[in-house]
Design an enzyme around this catalytic site. Structure first.
Site, PDB file in Angstrom:
ATOM      1  N   LYS A   1       0.870  -1.179   0.000  1.00 21.62           N
ATOM      2  CA  LYS A   1       0.000   0.000   0.000  1.00 21.62           C
ATOM      3  C   LYS A   1       0.909   1.231   0.000  1.00 21.62           C
ATOM      4  O   LYS A   1       1.492   1.592   1.018  1.00 21.62           O
ATOM      5  CB  LYS A   1      -0.915  -0.009   1.225  1.00 21.62           C
ATOM      6  CG  LYS A   1      -1.917   1.120   1.186  1.00 21.62           C
ATOM      7  CD  LYS A   1      -2.984   0.926   2.233  1.00 21.62           C
ATOM      8  CE  LYS A   1      -4.078   1.976   2.135  1.00 21.62           C
ATOM      9  NZ  LYS A   1      -3.615   3.337   2.261  1.00 21.62           N
TER      10      LYS A   1
ATOM     11  N   GLU B   1      -0.692   5.463  -7.715  1.00 22.74           N
ATOM     12  CA  GLU B   1      -0.254   6.346  -6.634  1.00 22.74           C
ATOM     13  C   GLU B   1       0.918   7.216  -7.076  1.00 22.74           C
ATOM     14  O   GLU B   1       1.922   6.703  -7.575  1.00 22.74           O
ATOM     15  CB  GLU B   1       0.167   5.462  -5.448  1.00 22.74           C
ATOM     16  CG  GLU B   1       0.086   6.123  -4.115  1.00 22.74           C
ATOM     17  CD  GLU B   1      -1.332   6.116  -3.530  1.00 22.74           C
ATOM     18  OE1 GLU B   1      -2.297   5.711  -4.210  1.00 22.74           O
ATOM     19  OE2 GLU B   1      -1.457   6.548  -2.372  1.00 22.74           O
TER      20      GLU B   1
ATOM     21  N   CYS C   1       7.055  32.842  29.311  1.00 23.04           N
ATOM     22  CA  CYS C   1       7.474  34.070  28.635  1.00 23.04           C
ATOM     23  C   CYS C   1       7.942  35.092  29.675  1.00 23.04           C
ATOM     24  O   CYS C   1       7.634  34.957  30.858  1.00 23.04           O
ATOM     25  CB  CYS C   1       6.341  34.628  27.778  1.00 23.04           C
ATOM     26  SG  CYS C   1       5.002  35.384  28.702  1.00 23.04           S
TER      27      CYS C   1
HETATM   28  S1  IVH Z   1      -6.585  -0.165  -4.918  1.00 24.98           S
HETATM   29  C1  IVH Z   1     -11.421   0.928  -4.436  1.00 24.98           C
HETATM   30  N1  IVH Z   1      -4.056  -0.628  -4.555  1.00 24.98           N
HETATM   31  O1  IVH Z   1      -4.965   3.287  -0.761  1.00 24.98           O
HETATM   32  C2  IVH Z   1     -10.069   1.441  -4.090  1.00 24.98           C
HETATM   33  N2  IVH Z   1      -4.956   1.306  -3.525  1.00 24.98           N
HETATM   34  O2  IVH Z   1      -7.578   3.239   0.949  1.00 24.98           O
HETATM   35  C3  IVH Z   1      -9.013   0.738  -4.910  1.00 24.98           C
HETATM   36  N3  IVH Z   1      -3.306   2.668  -2.325  1.00 24.98           N
HETATM   37  O3  IVH Z   1      -7.122   5.440  -2.475  1.00 24.98           O
HETATM   38  C4  IVH Z   1      -7.662   1.156  -4.503  1.00 24.98           C
HETATM   39  N4  IVH Z   1      -1.571   1.415  -2.751  1.00 24.98           N
HETATM   40  O4  IVH Z   1      -4.598   5.879  -2.625  1.00 24.98           O
HETATM   41  C5  IVH Z   1      -5.078   0.201  -4.274  1.00 24.98           C
HETATM   42  N5  IVH Z   1      -1.819  -1.174  -4.374  1.00 24.98           N
HETATM   43  C6  IVH Z   1      -2.811  -0.348  -4.092  1.00 24.98           C
HETATM   44  C7  IVH Z   1      -2.647   0.820  -3.335  1.00 24.98           C
HETATM   45  C8  IVH Z   1      -3.746   1.625  -3.060  1.00 24.98           C
HETATM   46  C9  IVH Z   1      -1.989   2.508  -2.168  1.00 24.98           C
HETATM   47  C10 IVH Z   1      -4.087   3.779  -1.752  1.00 24.98           C
HETATM   48  C11 IVH Z   1      -4.937   4.514  -2.735  1.00 24.98           C
HETATM   49  C12 IVH Z   1      -6.351   4.316  -2.281  1.00 24.98           C
HETATM   50  C13 IVH Z   1      -6.165   3.990  -0.828  1.00 24.98           C
HETATM   51  C14 IVH Z   1      -7.310   3.107  -0.382  1.00 24.98           C
END
Ligand code: IVH
Length: 693
Positions: A124, A182, A417
């Site tokens: 993530k 991202e 102060c």
């Molecule tokens: S999939 C329906 N894959 O995490 C949402 N999100 O809380 C699908 N993010 O808004 C998102 N790495 O900013 C996805 N490998 C990844 C990700 C990722 C970071 C972030 C993204 C998203 C948030 C979700």
């Protein structure tokens, strides 16, 4: 905090209201200002508490509940872009049990047998999501997430990112596709960028995520181009035709078209696979050159994803397994007291330096005196420190089995102060004591003076670049700066500035030019810049619109300070203004010193009248009530739009109401409207009515 199981309905209602406000304020700081003030872990705790209370009292779920919302409404600096498919969020999982429950839910929903489900486990990435639209393989538009439905147009900026193809490579891409992923900054790039900003007296960012967001959301794409932003693709929105059967295949396709995908992604199966992938990612994390804050699990088969679908704002087919906050032990060496702009004092822990999550930490906020007492923190204690995906570390508590500090900490009774004023506990309008203690020295307190000037020059107020804390301190020490008006007289010190070895000719010229550029300022920024308690940006806009011109504003404030009932009523009648603002304005303008500061400042400036809402629109002068769930607009957007077009937005239906805009779930207000014979519109009808206005 009361256990959710023991809350009365009244307490629950109270808490949900407070949580909604608190979370909305944090959303704005995080999504719009790229400058959050709490850790991600604390934010998640607030959201979880909100959801727990809502599931016990489902009838209390607010129309604007944080659980029904993603992000914050977009900034008006960028043109709006409606996503072809909304950009939603993921639910969070925090433990192995949560991960197993995710798998169980998927299997239950799909009515699967024993066969383990295939998933992808992807890092993530801790950046900001972006949706990039390609038509016939050519990049045509890019947008931030915004509120999930409407994002900000950042096309020109995204075009400057080397890792985003302007034209898709290979073949097999759908004619139209929104590629999602991202935008982020690597650790080294982040450190270098902050160092350069610091040297130039510009704003620095707390962490790579905020720096990435701030760099992408620049009005001038040249600035974005100079920042080493990177991009990983991991998803898609609108597509004109399917292009893969599984998430894994889709990632490979994105790669073939020229995107980078995260090399740490894996295809796994069953609960064991989920748990193992998490352990592996945890082990890999310290070696990565970019921040990740967890693992995203996704059901691999896209036909299953389709069947699983979404619940409110998150898919059933995916979940974000978050890493716990990183912790370390260290010694609490001292507690210092910091004084803020409004005199509120904050205790700060001075710590024996320790590395937490790759960052050396020497300070941590202790919030307030009550927190210190609750944790019984003593100087000399060994404490547990926590950082959760951000730079503001927290002291979690004392390590009880280490030798304790000799004496309980006694919170100072007086401000550090030179005025040494007694610290007083703040009380609310109803007389209840709060946790905040304040120095009453106002501008005479050098700490407050600095904090005031910092607020005055900050981005959302006068936005004077090049006048950072270092410069302010230096100019205050030389006696050049006492009040905001002095900033506009700094040009008289040009020769002295040039004489000091630290300021080159270019930086002096830039600084003075930046100051000159702000000599003309809209009324709302002027009001916000004064830094009066409880008068934030939104209230400042409301007041500016309400009074129109600076002369009228000041005349009214003088009367409010004199407790003139008509003036107080006029202020009270402005939308969203309540007792706290009235009290704060009255006590600020009752001080001769403050009046002097303001008059002096006004003499230096040209203050522009507030932009007035339009008068020649279909809804000008009408009173509108929004009720039920809106699907295309957020509540705030709908309200802002109505007000821009000259309508007044009210929270309740009465004889004075002209229009009710009702979405799904509208209840008693709709009934009242019918009884009173008031015209009711759907959201689409409302949009048709205001279109072009
Ligand atoms: S999939 C329906 N894959 O995490 C949402 N999100 O809380 C699908 N993010 O808004 C998102 N790495 O900013 C996805 N490998 C990844 C990700 C990722 C970071 C972030 C993204 C998203 C948030 C979700």
């Amino acid at each position: 905090m009361t256990d959710v199981a023991h809350l009365t309905e009244a307490q629950a209602l109270d808490e949900l209201t407070r949580l909604a406000d608190e979370i909305a304020a944090h959303d704005i700081r995080y999504y719009r200002e790229d400058a959050p003030t709490i850790s991600d872990a604390d934010y998640d705790t607030l959201k979880r508490r909100n959801s727990e209370i809502e599931s016990r009292f489902p009838h209390l779920v607010r129309e604007n509940s944080p659980s029904l919302r993603v992000g914050a409404a977009r900034s008006e600096q960028f043109a709006p872009v409606e996503h072809g498919v909304p950009m939603l969020s993921l639910d969070n999982a925090f433990s192995d049990e949560d991960a197993a429950e995710f798998d169980a839910r998927v299997r239950r929903f799909l009515r699967l047998g024993e066969e383990p489900v295939a998933y992808t486990a992807e890092p993530k990435i801790d950046g900001l999501s972006c949706s990039i639209r390609y038509e016939n393989g050519v990049l045509v538009q890019a947008a931030t997430r915004g509120d999930g439905r409407i994002g900000e147009d950042v096309t020109a900026n995204v075009r400057t990112l080397a890792e985003i193809p302007k034209r898709l490579a290979g073949s097999g891409w759908p004619q139209v596709i929104e590629v999602r992923g991202e935008v982020y900054l690597g650790h080294e790039e982040f450190i270098a960028m902050n160092a350069a900003a610091e040297a130039a007296g510009q704003r620095t960012y707390a962490n790579p995520r905020n720096a990435a967001a701030g760099s992408l959301r620049q009005i001038d794409p040249k600035i974005t181009a100079a920042r080493p932003l990177r991009f990983f693709a991991y998803a898609w929105g609108l597509i004109s035709a399917p292009f893969a059967e599984s998430q894994w295949e889709a990632l490979q396709a994105l790669k073939a078209w020229g995107f980078r995908i995260t090399p740490q992604s894996r295809r796994i199966a069953g609960v064991e696979g989920l748990l193992e992938a998490y352990r592996l990612m945890e082990a890999e994390r310290p070696k990565l050159v970019f921040d990740i804050d967890g693992v995203v699990y996704k059901v691999d088969r896209l036909d299953w994803q389709q069947r699983l679908g979404f619940v409110s704002r998150a898919p059933r087919w995916g979940v974000a397994r978050k890493f716990p906050a990183e912790q370390a032990r260290t010694i609490l060496e001292a507690i210092d007291i910091q004084v803020g702009r409004t005199g509120a004092v904050t205790p700060v822990a001075r710590l024996q330096p320790v590395t937490v999550g790759g960052v050396v930490v020497v300070n941590a906020t202790l919030h307030n005196a009550d927190e210190i007492a609750r944790k019984d923190l003593r100087i000399g204690d060994t404490v547990i420190l926590q950082r959760a995906g951000d730079v503001i570390p927290q002291v979690v508590g004392v390590v009880a089995d280490e030798p304790r500090g000799p004496e309980p900490y006694v919170f100072p009774s007086h401000c550090p102060c030179p005025l040494h004023t007694p610290l007083v506990r703040e009380t609310t309008a109803s007389g209840a004591e709060t946790v905040v203690r304040r120095c009453s020295g106002e501008f005479a307190c050098p700490f407050q003076k600095l904090a005031h000037l910092r607020h005055f020059v900050s981005r959302r107020a006068f936005d004077i670049e090049g006048l950072g804390e270092k410069q302010l301190v230096a100019f205050i020490e030389r006696g050049w700066l006492n009040t905001p008006a002095d900033i506009f007289r700094l040009h008289e010190k040009r020769a002295e500035l040039l004489e000091t070895e630290r300021y080159g000719e270019t930086s002096v010229r830039n600084l003075l030019d930046n100051i000159e550029a702000r000599r003309t300022i809209p009324l709302d920024r002027f009001i916000y810049g004064l830094g009066i308690r409880h008068i934030g940006e939104t209230t400042a806009v409301v007041m500016a619109r309400g009074y129109g011109a600076v002369g009228d504003f000041l005349a009214a404030m003088d009367k409010v300070a004199d407790r003139d009932p008509a003036a107080i009523e006029e202020l009270d009648n402005l939308d969203q203004i309540g007792t706290a603002v009235i009290e704060a304005a009255a006590s600020y303008f009752a001080e001769d010193h403050n009046r002097g500061v303001v008059q002096d400042l006004v003499g230096e400036l040209t203050i522009l009248d507030a932009e007035q809402p339009k008068q020649d629109t279909a809804v000008a002068g009408k009173t509108v009530v929004f009720t039920g769930a809106l699907e295309k607009l957020t509540r705030d957007e709908a309200k802002a739009q109505a007000e821009r077009l000259g309508a007044k937005v009210s929270g309740s239906v009465s004889k004075k109401t002209d229009l009710v805009v009702a979405g799904p779930g509208a209840g008693s207000k709709l009934k009242t409207a019918a009884e009173l014979g008031i015209q009711v519109l759907t959201e689409d009808e409302w949009l048709d009515l205001v279109r072009g206005g």
